[in-house]
Design a protein around this motif. Structure first.
Motif, PDB file in Angstrom:
ATOM      1  N   TYR A   1       0.818  -1.104   0.032  1.00 10.38           N
ATOM      2  CA  TYR A   1       0.119   0.029  -0.110  1.00 10.38           C
ATOM      3  C   TYR A   1       0.890   1.253   0.136  1.00 10.38           C
ATOM      4  CZ  TYR A   1      -4.318   2.308   1.310  1.00 10.38           C
ATOM      5  OH  TYR A   1      -5.458   3.180   1.303  1.00 10.38           O
ATOM      6  N   ASN A   2       1.173   1.968  -1.206  1.00  9.97           N
ATOM      7  CA  ASN A   2       1.712   3.159  -1.264  1.00  9.97           C
ATOM      8  C   ASN A   2       0.967   4.274  -0.947  1.00  9.97           C
ATOM      9  OD1 ASN A   2       2.427   5.039  -4.036  1.00  9.97           O
ATOM     10  ND2 ASN A   2       3.777   5.145  -2.247  1.00  9.97           N
ATOM     11  N   ILE A   3       1.465   5.255   0.162  1.00 12.06           N
ATOM     12  CA  ILE A   3       0.628   6.132   0.353  1.00 12.06           C
ATOM     13  C   ILE A   3       1.689   7.465   0.841  1.00 12.06           C
ATOM     14  CG2 ILE A   3      -0.003   5.453   2.784  1.00 12.06           C
ATOM     15  CD1 ILE A   3      -2.551   7.174   2.250  1.00 12.06           C
ATOM     16  N   SER A   4       1.466   8.423   0.266  1.00  9.69           N
ATOM     17  CA  SER A   4       2.387   9.456   0.884  1.00  9.69           C
ATOM     18  C   SER A   4       1.537  10.489   1.594  1.00  9.69           C
ATOM     19  CB  SER A   4       2.997  10.121  -0.217  1.00  9.69           C
ATOM     20  OG  SER A   4       4.027  11.245   0.058  1.00  9.69           O
ATOM     21  N   TYR A   5       1.930  11.731   1.987  1.00  9.26           N
ATOM     22  CA  TYR A   5       1.375  12.557   2.547  1.00  9.26           C
ATOM     23  C   TYR A   5       1.116  13.923   1.988  1.00  9.26           C
ATOM     24  CZ  TYR A   5       6.060  14.301   3.681  1.00  9.26           C
ATOM     25  OH  TYR A   5       7.437  14.864   3.482  1.00  9.26           O
ATOM     26  N   ALA A   6       0.216  14.825   2.276  1.00 10.39           N
ATOM     27  CA  ALA A   6       0.110  16.176   1.853  1.00 10.39           C
ATOM     28  C   ALA A   6       0.605  17.101   2.687  1.00 10.39           C
ATOM     29  CB  ALA A   6      -1.318  16.402   1.650  1.00 10.39           C
TER      30      ALA A   6
ATOM     31  N   PRO B   1       0.381  16.237   7.041  1.00  6.13           N
ATOM     32  CA  PRO B   1       1.286  15.197   6.812  1.00  6.13           C
ATOM     33  C   PRO B   1       1.079  13.969   7.861  1.00  6.13           C
ATOM     34  CG  PRO B   1       2.485  17.445   7.226  1.00  6.13           C
ATOM     35  CD  PRO B   1       1.009  17.344   7.433  1.00  6.13           C
ATOM     36  N   ILE B   2       0.127  14.143   9.119  1.00  2.23           N
ATOM     37  CA  ILE B   2      -0.208  13.049   9.872  1.00  2.23           C
ATOM     38  C   ILE B   2      -1.207  12.164   9.197  1.00  2.23           C
ATOM     39  CG2 ILE B   2      -2.070  14.149  10.998  1.00  2.23           C
ATOM     40  CD1 ILE B   2       0.753  12.364  12.717  1.00  2.23           C
ATOM     41  N   LEU B   3      -1.780  12.408   8.146  1.00  2.86           N
ATOM     42  CA  LEU B   3      -3.101  11.787   7.852  1.00  2.86           C
ATOM     43  C   LEU B   3      -2.655  10.101   7.339  1.00  2.86           C
ATOM     44  CD1 LEU B   3      -5.894  11.716   7.078  1.00  2.86           C
ATOM     45  CD2 LEU B   3      -5.531  12.201   4.562  1.00  2.86           C
ATOM     46  N   PRO B   4      -1.565   9.877   6.739  1.00  2.79           N
ATOM     47  CA  PRO B   4      -1.116   8.364   6.518  1.00  2.79           C
ATOM     48  C   PRO B   4      -0.904   7.631   7.861  1.00  2.79           C
ATOM     49  CG  PRO B   4      -0.189   9.915   4.898  1.00  2.79           C
ATOM     50  CD  PRO B   4      -0.761  10.573   6.086  1.00  2.79           C
ATOM     51  N   THR B   5      -0.460   8.406   8.846  1.00  2.00           N
ATOM     52  CA  THR B   5      -0.198   7.666  10.110  1.00  2.00           C
ATOM     53  C   THR B   5      -1.385   7.243  11.027  1.00  2.00           C
ATOM     54  OG1 THR B   5       2.164   8.792  10.206  1.00  2.00           O
ATOM     55  CG2 THR B   5       1.101   7.703  12.232  1.00  2.00           C
ATOM     56  N   LEU B   6      -2.477   8.350  10.694  1.00  2.00           N
ATOM     57  CA  LEU B   6      -3.579   8.035  11.540  1.00  2.00           C
ATOM     58  C   LEU B   6      -4.482   6.747  10.704  1.00  2.00           C
ATOM     59  CD1 LEU B   6      -4.752  11.746  11.739  1.00  2.00           C
ATOM     60  CD2 LEU B   6      -4.091  10.358  13.362  1.00  2.00           C
TER      61      LEU B   6
END
Length: 251
Positions: free
Chosen positions: A79-84, A88-93
Motif C-alpha cells: 500500500y503506497n501512500i504519501s502525505y500532503a 502530513p499526519i494523515l497516513p499515520t492516522l
C-alpha cells in the motif's frame, strides 16, 4: 481473473468472495485535491479526493475491512501512500486506524526512492520529497508466516537454518512509466516489478482497487501473475485497457 472493472472499488469488492486473492498492490487517492487545483493535483479523483479527515479515514478503513475479507490467510497488501503538506499526519492516522479496527497489521515498511523529487523547491519550511513509503500489511495471525517470493541462498547443513538472498526495505525505482495523460499520480512498473519479485510467486492473483492507467496489471502480465482491477474514471480505464491490449499483442 485478468479483468478490470470500470467502477468504484466498493462495487468490485462486493463481487469477490472471501479469501479469493493473493495480494493487493495499490496507491489510493491521497486526499490532496483541496490543496491546489492546478494540473499536478488534478489527478482525476476530484470527487473522492477532497474529503474531511474523518471521512477520508472512514472510507479508507472500510476498504481495508473488505481487503481483509478477500485476502487469503497468508496474502500480502503493498500500500503506497504519501502525505500532503497540509496534513502530513494523515497516513499515520490511517495506518493506526487500520491496525486497531481490522485484523491487518504492518509487517514491513518499504522506502521507495525516486529519481526526481516533488514538489519543487518552493516552500520555506517543507522538504521536497524524493521518497515515499509502501506499507506491507498482512493478517495479524500470520505476521510471521505470511507468503513471500524470497529465494533461499543456502541452508546450514548442521542446523537446518535457511539463509535468503539479499532483500532490503529500500527500493530505487522510477517515478512513473512516462505515459502522458491526465492522471498525474501514477507509479511505475519498475516499482511494481520489484514488489512482485519480493512478495508474489508466479500465478498469484493480485488486485489493484485504484487501477489508474493499468501499471499494476502490466507488471502482473510481465511477471506471470494474474490480476484484477477497479478504475472509476472511464477515460483512465480506457487507457489501462489500451496499454494491456498493446502489451498482450507484443507478447
Amino acid at each position: 481473473m485478468n479483468i478490470i472493472y470500470n467502477e468504484n472499488c466498493k462495487t468490485t469488492l462486493m463481487r469477490l468472495t472471501d479469501k479469493s486473492i493473493d495480494g493487493i498492490i495499490t496507491s489510493p487517492p491521497y486526499n490532496i485535491n483541496t490543496e491546489r487545483n492546478d494540473c499536478y493535483y488534478n489527478n482525476g479523483y476530484s470527487e473522492l479526493d477532497d474529503l474531511s479527515e474523518n471521512d477520508y479515514l472512514e472510507v479508507r478503513t472500510n476498504e481495508f475491512k473488505e481487503f481483509s475479507r478477500i485476502l487469503n490467510d497468508k496474502g500480502v497488501i503493498c500500500y503506497n501512500i504519501s502525505y500532503a503538506k497540509e496534513n502530513p499526519i494523515l497516513p499515520t492516522l490511517l495506518i493506526t486506524k487500520v491496525h486497531n479496527e481490522t485484523n491487518l497489521t504492518i509487517a514491513d515498511i518499504i522506502c521507495w526512492k525516486k529519481p526526481n523529487a516533488l514538489p519543487f523547491q518552493t516552500s520555506p519550511t517543507k522538504l521536497s520529497r524524493i521518497t515515499e513509503l509502501i506499507y506491507i500489511f498482512v493478517k495479524k495471525e500470520h505476521l510471521h508466516t505470511f507468503k513471500t517470493n524470497k529465494e533461499i541462498s543456502k541452508i546450514n547443513e548442521k542446523t537446518g537454518q535457511k539463509f535468503f538472498k539479499h532483500y532490503v526495505n529500500f527500493i530505487e525505482a522510477k517515478n512513473n512509466d512516462g505515459y502522458k495523460c491526465n492522471l498525474k499520480a501514477s507509479y511505475s512498473q519498475d516499482l511494481v516489478n520489484k514488489l512482485i519479485n519480493i512478495y508474489f510467486p508466479k500465478g498469484s492473483l493480485i488486485y489493484d482497487p485504484f487501477t489508474g492507467i493499468g501499471t499494476t496489471q502490466l507488471s502482473c502480465i510481465k511477471n506471470g501473475c494474474n490480476y484484477l482491477g477497479s478504475e472509476i474514471i472511464k477515460e483512465t480505464y480506457d487507457i489501462a485497457i489500451k496499454r494491456i491490449t498493446e502489451l498482450n499483442c507484443i507478447i
